[in-house]
Scaffold this active site. Structure first.
Site, PDB file in Angstrom:
ATOM      1  N   SER A 140      26.498   9.618  39.522  1.00 48.16           N
ATOM      2  CA  SER A 140      26.129   8.365  40.170  1.00 48.16           C
ATOM      3  C   SER A 140      25.966   8.594  41.662  1.00 48.16           C
ATOM      4  O   SER A 140      26.664   9.435  42.244  1.00 48.16           O
ATOM      5  CB  SER A 140      27.212   7.308  39.937  1.00 48.16           C
ATOM      6  OG  SER A 140      27.043   6.187  40.792  1.00 48.16           O
ATOM      7  N   TYR A 153      35.868   4.874  40.506  1.00 46.85           N
ATOM      8  CA  TYR A 153      34.610   5.264  39.862  1.00 46.85           C
ATOM      9  C   TYR A 153      33.868   6.291  40.718  1.00 46.85           C
ATOM     10  O   TYR A 153      33.407   7.324  40.220  1.00 46.85           O
ATOM     11  CB  TYR A 153      33.763   4.009  39.659  1.00 46.85           C
ATOM     12  CG  TYR A 153      32.358   4.230  39.175  1.00 46.85           C
ATOM     13  CD1 TYR A 153      32.074   4.257  37.812  1.00 46.85           C
ATOM     14  CD2 TYR A 153      31.298   4.366  40.072  1.00 46.85           C
ATOM     15  CE1 TYR A 153      30.776   4.428  37.353  1.00 46.85           C
ATOM     16  CE2 TYR A 153      30.000   4.543  39.621  1.00 46.85           C
ATOM     17  CZ  TYR A 153      29.741   4.571  38.262  1.00 46.85           C
ATOM     18  OH  TYR A 153      28.455   4.743  37.810  1.00 46.85           O
TER      19      TYR A 153
END
Length: 278
Positions: A140, A153
């Site tokens: 990501s 995350y």
């Protein structure tokens, strides 16, 4: 894509979102594809919908025995494992750093990073003896850009990038390629839940995301599926240890290109003290 027909593929988190789109694409490419997911009913529904080339196997990436059993079952049934996409992930712990709850932190790490490490461990265990294979992780921009995702995350996605590069270096001599795909904001159930409060309202989510997108539309799971199919195929046969960004330029081209604007057309060069070339 070259070389995908007949390949045996596992996609973790394959019951929804990016994972489901990748499962659908691999089936279109002629691959025997395993929907590996903790969501049993949605996973079985996807496999039933896609026909004989797709099947569902239950997988909990927080449980190493579950991962090991999945790989063993795939090899037992199909004789090999050609592509393993370690995609399962959650946004996980959210909120300010001073308010992070340790159980939520631990769960996020267990799914997003520990689960990927163990997935690569067991995928490699199957691929090394056959001397071939492709492993794809899902990273990501949050792993590279501050503020692009929840704290934990983001930490896990940064870890995935480092893990992918490191494992690629180990497995390259064994004929195994390891790469990462880096999706930008993608209209999915998890994103919909975060943005509009309704995991099923993908239309409203896409409309909202389009307003802030540098390409004027929301990213779709299908955008990732094409990139993943490429990385898995022989067309990417010389690609390993690197990341493929599918993020509308968010990570590497987010600037407004001010100096290329109309106000500077034909302006030549800007030099010291404000002097310009004629």
């Amino acid at each position: 894509m070259r070389g995908l027909v007949g390949k045996v593929v596992v996609v973790t988190g394959g019951a929804s979102g990016i994972g489901r789109a990748c499962v659908e694409r691999f089936v279109e490419e002629g691959c025997t594809t395993i929907v590996a997911d903790v969501q049993r009913e949605p996973g079985e529904a996807v496999a039933d919908e896609l026909g004989d080339l797709a099947s569902y196997l239950h997988l909990d990436v927080t449980d190493e025995e579950s991962i090991a059993a999945l790989v063993d079952t795939v090899v037992e049934r199909h004789g090999r494992l050609d592509v393993f996409m370690a995609n399962a992930a959650v946004f996980g712990a959210i909120g300010p750093i001073a308010e992070q709850r340790t159980p939520d932190v631990d769960l996020t790490l267990a799914v997003n990073l520990r689960g990927v490490i163990l997935s690569l461990k067991h995928a490699a265990r199957a691929m090394v003896p056959q001397g071939s294979g492709v492993i794809i992780t899902t990273a990501s921009p949050g792993g590279l850009i501050g503020g692009a995702g929840p704290h934990v995350y983001s930490a896990t996605k940064a870890g995935i990038i480092g893990l992918t590069r490191s494992v690629a270096a180990e497995l390259r001599p064994r004929g195994i390629r390891v790469t990462a795909v880096v999706p930008g904001a993608i209209a999915s159930a998890m994103t919909a839940s975060a943005l509009v409060g309704d995991a099923d309202d993908l239309e409203a989510t896409a409309e909202r995301m389009a307003k802030g997108s540098m390409l004027g539309r929301a990213g779709l799971p299908e955008d990732l599926a094409g990139a993943v199919a490429f990385l898995a195929s022989d067309d990417a046969g010389y690609v390993t240890g690197s990341e493929l960004f599918v993020d509308a330029g968010y990570t590497h081209a987010s600037g407004a290109a001010y100096f290329a604007g109309e106000q500077h057309a034909g302006a030549g060069a800007l030099l010291e003290g404000g002097r310009r070339t004629s």
